[in-house]
Design an enzyme around this catalytic site. Structure first.
Site, PDB file in Angstrom:
ATOM      1  N   CYS A 137      33.881  46.762  34.418  1.00 58.92           N
ATOM      2  CA  CYS A 137      34.785  47.124  35.516  1.00 58.92           C
ATOM      3  C   CYS A 137      35.393  48.501  35.289  1.00 58.92           C
ATOM      4  O   CYS A 137      36.311  48.658  34.479  1.00 58.92           O
ATOM      5  CB  CYS A 137      35.871  46.057  35.627  1.00 58.92           C
ATOM      6  SG  CYS A 137      37.162  46.499  36.795  1.00 58.92           S
ATOM      7  N   CYS A 140      39.092  48.822  36.158  1.00 60.65           N
ATOM      8  CA  CYS A 140      40.009  48.193  35.188  1.00 60.65           C
ATOM      9  C   CYS A 140      40.116  49.043  33.918  1.00 60.65           C
ATOM     10  O   CYS A 140      41.201  49.218  33.383  1.00 60.65           O
ATOM     11  CB  CYS A 140      39.508  46.805  34.779  1.00 60.65           C
ATOM     12  SG  CYS A 140      38.919  45.795  36.128  1.00 60.65           S
ATOM     13  N   ASP A 141      39.009  49.553  33.417  1.00 55.33           N
ATOM     14  CA  ASP A 141      38.986  50.164  32.080  1.00 55.33           C
ATOM     15  C   ASP A 141      38.697  51.659  32.071  1.00 55.33           C
ATOM     16  O   ASP A 141      38.777  52.289  31.008  1.00 55.33           O
ATOM     17  CB  ASP A 141      37.902  49.475  31.218  1.00 55.33           C
ATOM     18  CG  ASP A 141      38.134  47.977  31.117  1.00 55.33           C
ATOM     19  OD1 ASP A 141      39.310  47.577  31.137  1.00 55.33           O
ATOM     20  OD2 ASP A 141      37.159  47.219  31.010  1.00 55.33           O
TER      21      ASP A 141
END
Ligand SMILES: Cc1cc2nc3c(=O)[nH]c(=O)nc-3n(C[C@H](O)[C@H](O)[C@H](O)COP(=O)(O)OP(=O)(O)OC[C@H]3O[C@@H](n4cnc5c(N)ncnc54)[C@H](O)[C@@H]3O)c2cc1C
Length: 323
Positions: A137, A140-141
């Protein structure tokens, strides 16, 4: 002693499908709860920008849409309980027992909206370095790799979107794809090809993710020449499609290649069990289809519950139907 809560409808999954189903069910006067094993929002939380969802001509980030949906759920007084559903079984003639790690729920009807999960590459190093350079993701990261060099694996819409998102943050992004052309929509495929700091590695297969404590390199192989080489990267984002985790549902409902089979009313082969969204055996998995499925599933569940209550089947068409 196990905690048992009785409701009319349990919705499993607080992605866009589960939340939509719960909102509609609540508006039909159904006593509903949503159970989700993680953070509400599901896959939407990983979508950097959505340009095909009607009503947002400039596009909208998945996270913002998820937050708006979540707010709508809250405004309707619907509770989202953080519990992972591990089993659903018949309790008696008219109720289903929904089991979680934390308790049990008795419900007349259940809507399963558990979505899909990222597919793994299944190469050495992937499992070991998950969370230490291996991610599924970018939204997200991605921020962890600001100014660094990363690789995205895949050639479909998700991979291209991940690469575009990372290109804004990272110094350099490699997009490795096992074929010689992208499977993404031509519109976004062209955008990624034109990005200066994105380099496409065609016919390239990831053999291994290499690193001691964190990802350091990818061992790649050219699918044509069989030549192997090492590519230094700080992170690798795997975007090679999705998979349904439905092993726990095998004994309950009919599945096709892991996805839940339904009729056009979102009914499964079990009375009182419905399915909606990406988990359903369908031809396209999008937000638009998830909310459409959920609307139908909620109406079908409401009709089923009304019958259980002793109301004439479909006697009350629901507020949405009357508008
Ligand atoms: C990178 C990416 C980009 C995308 N871009 C677009 C786009 O531009 N336009 C578009 O329309 N669509 C896009 N999609 C697809 C879209 O996000 C999905 O179709 C949609 O979000 C599916 O919603 P869902 O509610 O069916 O499932 P999900 O969002 O997967 O939600 C399922 C929920 O169920 C929960 N859950 C799972 N198992 C259990 C369990 N056993 N117990 C309790 N809870 C459980 C999960 O935690 C999750 O919250 C994209 C997807 C990705 C990954």
């Amino acid at each position: 002693m196990t905690n048992i809560t009785e409701v009319e409808l349990v919705v499993v999954g607080a992605g866009v499908a589960g939340c939509t189903a719960a909102i509609y069910a609540k508006r039909y006067g159904v006593d509903v709860v949503i159970l989700d094993k993680g953070v509400p929002g599901g896959q939407l939380m990983t979508v950097s920008s959505m340009e095909n969802y009607p009503g947002f001509p400039e596009g909208i980030s998945g996270m913002e849409l998820a937050q708006r949906v979540h707010q709508q759920v809250e405004n309707h007084g619907i509770e989202i309980v953080q519990e992972e559903v591990t089993a659903i079984s018949r309790h008696d003639e008219s109720r289903w027992l929904v089991q979680t790690g934390d308790g049990e729920w008795l419900a007349v009807a259940v809507i399963i909206a558990t979505g899909v999960f990222p597919r793994s590459l299944n190469v050495p190093g992937e499992k070991e370095l998950r969370g230490r350079g291996v991610s599924y993701c970018a939204t997200c990261d991605g921020f962890l790799y600001r100014g660094e060099t990363v690789a995205v694996v895949g050639g479909g819409n998700s991979a291209v979107e991940e690469a575009m998102y990372l290109a804004d943050i990272c110094e350099k992004v490699y997009l490795t794809h096992r074929r010689d052309r992208l499977r993404a929509d031509p519109h976004i495929g062209q955008q990624v090809i034109e990005r200066e700091n994105v380099e496409l590695l065609w016919n390239t297969v990831v053999q291994e993710i290499v690193g001691e404590e964190e990802v350091q390199q990818l061992r790649l192989r050219n699918a044509g020449t069989e030549e192997e080489w090492l590519l230094p990267v700080s992170g690798v984002f795997v975007a090679i499609g999705t998979i349904a985790h439905t092993d726990w549902l095998e004994e309950l409902v009919e599945l096709d290649s892991g996805f839940i089979t339904t009729d056009m009313s979102m009914r499964t082969n079990q009375p009182g069990i419905f399915a909606a969204g990406d988990i359903r055996d369908t031809v396209i998995r999008q937000v638009t289809t998830a909310v459409g499925d959920a609307t139908i599933a909620a109406y079908s569940a409401y009709q089923y519950i009304a019958k259980h209550r002793g109301e004439a089947y479909g006697e009350y068409a629901g507020p949405e139907q009357n508008q």
